[in-house]
Design a protein around this motif. Sequence first.
Motif, short mmCIF file in Angstrom:
data_model
loop_
_atom_site.label_atom_id
_atom_site.label_comp_id
_atom_site.label_asym_id
_atom_site.label_seq_id
_atom_site.Cartn_x
_atom_site.Cartn_y
_atom_site.Cartn_z
N ALA A 6 -108.85 -52.74 26.38
CA ALA A 6 -109.71 -53.79 26.94
C ALA A 6 -111.17 -53.48 26.64
CB ALA A 6 -109.46 -53.90 28.44
N PRO A 7 -111.58 -53.52 25.36
CA PRO A 7 -112.94 -53.11 25.00
C PRO A 7 -114.02 -53.99 25.66
CG PRO A 7 -111.77 -54.02 23.08
CD PRO A 7 -110.79 -53.92 24.18
N ALA A 8 -113.74 -55.28 25.82
CA ALA A 8 -114.75 -56.19 26.40
C ALA A 8 -115.06 -55.79 27.84
CB ALA A 8 -114.23 -57.62 26.33
N LEU A 9 -114.01 -55.43 28.57
CA LEU A 9 -114.17 -55.03 29.98
C LEU A 9 -115.02 -53.77 30.09
CD1 LEU A 9 -113.04 -56.37 32.47
CD2 LEU A 9 -111.09 -54.85 32.38
N PHE A 10 -114.78 -52.84 29.20
CA PHE A 10 -115.51 -51.56 29.25
C PHE A 10 -116.96 -51.75 28.78
CE2 PHE A 10 -111.33 -50.03 29.92
CZ PHE A 10 -111.50 -48.92 30.71
N ALA A 11 -117.17 -52.72 27.88
CA ALA A 11 -118.52 -52.99 27.40
C ALA A 11 -119.41 -53.46 28.56
CB ALA A 11 -118.48 -54.04 26.31
N LEU A 12 -118.78 -54.15 29.53
CA LEU A 12 -119.52 -54.65 30.70
C LEU A 12 -120.14 -53.51 31.51
CD1 LEU A 12 -117.25 -57.36 32.41
CD2 LEU A 12 -119.55 -57.67 31.49
N TRP A 13 -119.42 -52.38 31.55
CA TRP A 13 -119.84 -51.28 32.42
C TRP A 13 -120.57 -50.16 31.69
CZ3 TRP A 13 -119.62 -52.87 37.13
CH2 TRP A 13 -118.65 -53.82 37.47
N SER A 14 -120.68 -50.24 30.37
CA SER A 14 -121.36 -49.14 29.68
C SER A 14 -122.87 -49.37 29.76
CB SER A 14 -120.90 -49.08 28.22
OG SER A 14 -121.07 -50.33 27.63
N HIS A 15 -123.57 -48.30 30.09
CA HIS A 15 -125.02 -48.46 30.29
C HIS A 15 -125.76 -48.32 28.98
CE1 HIS A 15 -124.02 -48.26 34.47
NE2 HIS A 15 -123.53 -47.04 34.35
#
Length: 258
Positions: free
Chosen positions: A249-258
């Motif tokens: 789920a790369p899109a989901l993790f992109a949301l939380w990466s600073h």
Amino acid sequence: MPSPRSSRERRAGSGGGRLEFLSLVSQRSPGAPDSPSHRKEPGSAAAAPLPEEDCMKLNPSFLGIALSSLLAIDLWASKRLGVCAGEDSAWGSARPLMKVVEVSGHGIPWLLGTFYGLCQSDSSAAREVLLNLLFALLLDLVLVAVVKGLVKRRRPTHNKMDMFVTISVDKYSFPSGHATRAALVCRFVLRHLVLAVPLRVLVVLWALIVSVSRVMLGRHNMTDVLFGLLLGYALYSVVEYCWLSPLSAPALFALWSH
Ligand SMILES: CC(C)=CCC/C(C)=C/CC/C(C)=C/COP(=O)(O)O
């Protein structure tokens, strides 16, 4: 519609005071010569057949008897164990403490705490674990709401509805949402957090105390809690199977990466 009782009474009355007994075997086979629907009433032209629903009541299946006995035991034992159900109950003075335990297993602190942790986390490993915990908690809320809405089992009559924040389906009791969450979080934490043995024991104890407190507070019957524990335990396997990762789920993790 004549009830079996009234037809039995009529037979008894017409047989010169002799009592007649209906065997389960003859009721089981309506085509049998001795079945009540075939037997001629003395003094009447034709015997009225017994209503279908009455026959079923007189001839419950083994599973039906076992289930109703289990439910009767469940209601009786749960009422006896509801020792903190009110301030005037046997252990009423422990009720405030039990309510603290209740909040510790409530959905809101767990959702808010996980979300806060996710926003604060600075390692990708922590983010992955917390994102999956959030997913697990939401899945648990939805699943419990669906089952409660389908089963619609009322909370025990001795329960006082003074719970910390509830949603509409929480007027129902099967399964216990606290028990599912306790089992789910317990398995999750034991699997994904590196903890010393005493802390691991504390996590298991917390899950057990939250579960037992549901019956003691009078919120649930024992079967609600047992099924909740099983459901939460099984739900963890689903979460593990659907594990969200930066690859899946790369899109989901992109949301939380600073
Ligand atoms: C995001 C969202 C819809 C949050 C709702 C959180 C909430 C109010 C959860 C209810 C938790 C609760 C009171 C469960 C009932 O537990 P039982 O053990 O009494 O079934």
